[in-house]
Motif scaffolding. Sequence first.
Motif, short mmCIF file in Angstrom:
data_model
loop_
_atom_site.label_atom_id
_atom_site.label_comp_id
_atom_site.label_asym_id
_atom_site.label_seq_id
_atom_site.Cartn_x
_atom_site.Cartn_y
_atom_site.Cartn_z
N GLY A 125 0.75 -1.29 0.09
CA GLY A 125 0.20 0.07 0.04
C GLY A 125 0.75 1.25 -0.15
O GLY A 125 0.23 2.33 -0.14
N ARG A 237 -10.00 -4.79 6.87
CA ARG A 237 -10.03 -3.99 5.50
C ARG A 237 -11.32 -3.70 5.25
O ARG A 237 -11.78 -2.50 4.79
CB ARG A 237 -9.65 -4.72 4.46
N ASP A 241 -13.38 0.21 4.98
CA ASP A 241 -13.99 0.66 3.85
C ASP A 241 -15.46 1.17 4.05
O ASP A 241 -15.95 2.06 3.54
CB ASP A 241 -14.13 -0.54 2.59
N LEU A 246 -9.30 4.89 8.45
CA LEU A 246 -8.12 4.42 7.76
C LEU A 246 -7.49 3.19 8.35
O LEU A 246 -7.36 3.15 9.58
CB LEU A 246 -7.20 5.35 7.80
N ASP A 271 -4.01 1.36 4.12
CA ASP A 271 -4.53 2.64 3.61
C ASP A 271 -2.94 3.40 4.13
O ASP A 271 -2.31 4.19 3.56
CB ASP A 271 -5.35 3.25 4.49
N GLY A 290 1.95 5.18 2.27
CA GLY A 290 0.47 4.59 1.95
C GLY A 290 0.04 5.13 0.67
O GLY A 290 0.83 5.67 -0.22
N ARG A 291 -1.34 5.22 0.63
CA ARG A 291 -2.04 5.86 -0.37
C ARG A 291 -1.64 7.08 -0.86
O ARG A 291 -1.55 8.14 -0.17
CB ARG A 291 -3.42 5.79 -0.09
N ILE A 294 -3.63 10.24 0.46
CA ILE A 294 -3.30 10.43 1.75
C ILE A 294 -1.83 11.02 2.08
O ILE A 294 -1.80 12.06 2.64
CB ILE A 294 -3.32 9.19 2.44
#
Length: 476
Positions: A125, A237, A241, A246, A271, A290-291, A294
Motif C-alpha cells: 500500500g 479492511r 472501507d 483508515l 491505507d 500509504g495511498r 493520503i
Amino acid sequence: MAAATYIEDVLKTAHERFSERNLLSADAHQKAHSHLPGGNTRTVLHAEPFPITWASAKNATLTSIDGDTYVDLLGEFSAGIFGHSEARIAVAVQAALVNGWNFGGNNLLEKQFAEKVCQRFEPSGIELVRFTNSGTEANTTALAAALAITQRKKILVFSSGYHGSTLVFPMAMVKGLQVPLMNLPHDFVLAPYNNILETQRIVQNLPAESLAAILVEPIQGSGGCRPATLEFMRLLRKTADTTGGLLIVDEVMSSRLGESGLIAKIGVRADIVTLGKYVGGGMTFGAFGGRRDIMELFDPAKNRLFHPGTYNNNVVSMSAGIAGLDIYDSTAVERLNEVGKTLKEKVQAILIEEGVYPPEITSPSVNIVEIDSFEGATRFQIDDHKTTLAHPPPMFITGQGSMLNIRFSGHEALVWQAVFYHHALARNIYIATRGYTPLSLRVTGAHVEKYVSAVREFVQCHGEELRRTPMKAEKI
C-alpha cells in the motif's frame, strides 16, 4: 512438591548461578544506578537479577564484559536482522559519513532510499513515504494524520497490541487491571485480537462516522508472535472501507516476513503502513507510507499536514537502509523464513514427543492460533480451525517464518518464562526474557541445533512438572 515451590526453587538456583558467573555485569549494573533509574534506560532489557552487560558483537554472537560469548537469537528485537557486523552496511555508513552529516537540508540519499522503499512495499500500500526516527514515531504520526484527515477521534486497537512505548495495550489492561502505562491520550476503542464476531459487535456499537483509524499488527511481535488470521485482516479492511476510517497496518516488525511485507504476502492492502527496525539497515529508523492521496497531504507546498524531524533524513540511516534492502532481497527473505520454519518444527516435535502438547497435536508443522475474547478466555485453536484447546499447552511456540516465541501458560507462566530464559543463558544462548527470537541472517544451522538441544534438555529436565498443567483438545 507443589509446582509453584518447585519452579520458584529452580529460578532461585538459576539466579544464584547466573550471579556467580557474571560478577562484572553485576558490578556495572549496580554502578549504573548512580545515573540511570534502576541502572536502565530501556525497560525491555531489564532482567532479574540483573542484565548482562555486553562488550562487543560480531555476526550472530555477543560477548559480555565477563568474557563469555553467546549465540544471539534476539536480533535486537528484529532490528538486528543483518547481524552485528555486516560489511556492506558498514561500508555504506562510512561512505556517507565521509561527506559529513547533520546537513540541515535535503540530500540525495533520502531520495534514493525513498524510491527503493516505495518500489519494495508498494504491494502493501506504500505509494509515497516519509521517514521518521523510530517505529514508535511512525505509528504516532500515522495516527495523528488519520485524526486530522478524517476529523474523527476514535481509534480501534487490539488486545496485546504494541505499537511503541506510548501505544501499548496488554491483555491485563483490557481485563481492567492496573498497568503502569504512558499511552497517548487518544480515544482508543479496544477489541479482541483475531475475534471477528466480538470485533464486529464493538464496531457496530460505535457512533456513526466516529472511527478515524484501525491500528493493527498482522503478527503481534511483543504480544508473543501471535499471527492474525486472513479472515480477521480481511474483516479490518472491510470495516475501514465501510466506516471511512483508515486501516493502519503496523509492519515495523512483520515486514521482514515477506519481500513486500506480510500484508502483501497475505493479500491485504493498507491505507497507511508503518515500518522500522531492519528497513533502516538496523539504524535508528522508522517510516510511514500509504495511498498517494493520503501521503500527498504531507506535501509542504500544499501546507496541509506538518511533519518535521531533525533526523528524518539523516545520512547514516538513509545509507544503511539503501544497502540493507539490497541485502535482504526476496531470496534472503525466503531463506530466513525457512530457517525459522525448521526451528519451529523441531521445537514442536520435541513438545509432541515429550507429551507437553496434548495427544491430539501430532504434526510438528501445526500452528496454534489465538482468538482473544472479552466475554471469556482466549481460545487456542489449531490452524485447521476444527480443533480448539480447552487449555493451552504448558509450553508452546508461536509465530511464523523468522519471528518465533517460546511461551508458557498457567498461573506460573512468568516464572517458567524466567527459568527458560536463564536456561538458555546458561548454555550461552541469548533470547528475550519473554522468549522472543527474531532470527538474523547470520543465524546458522548450527545455531538452530544449539537452541533446539537446549529446548530438549529443558523439557526433559522439567517435563514432569510441565505436564501437571491440564490439557484437552476439542472438536468445534
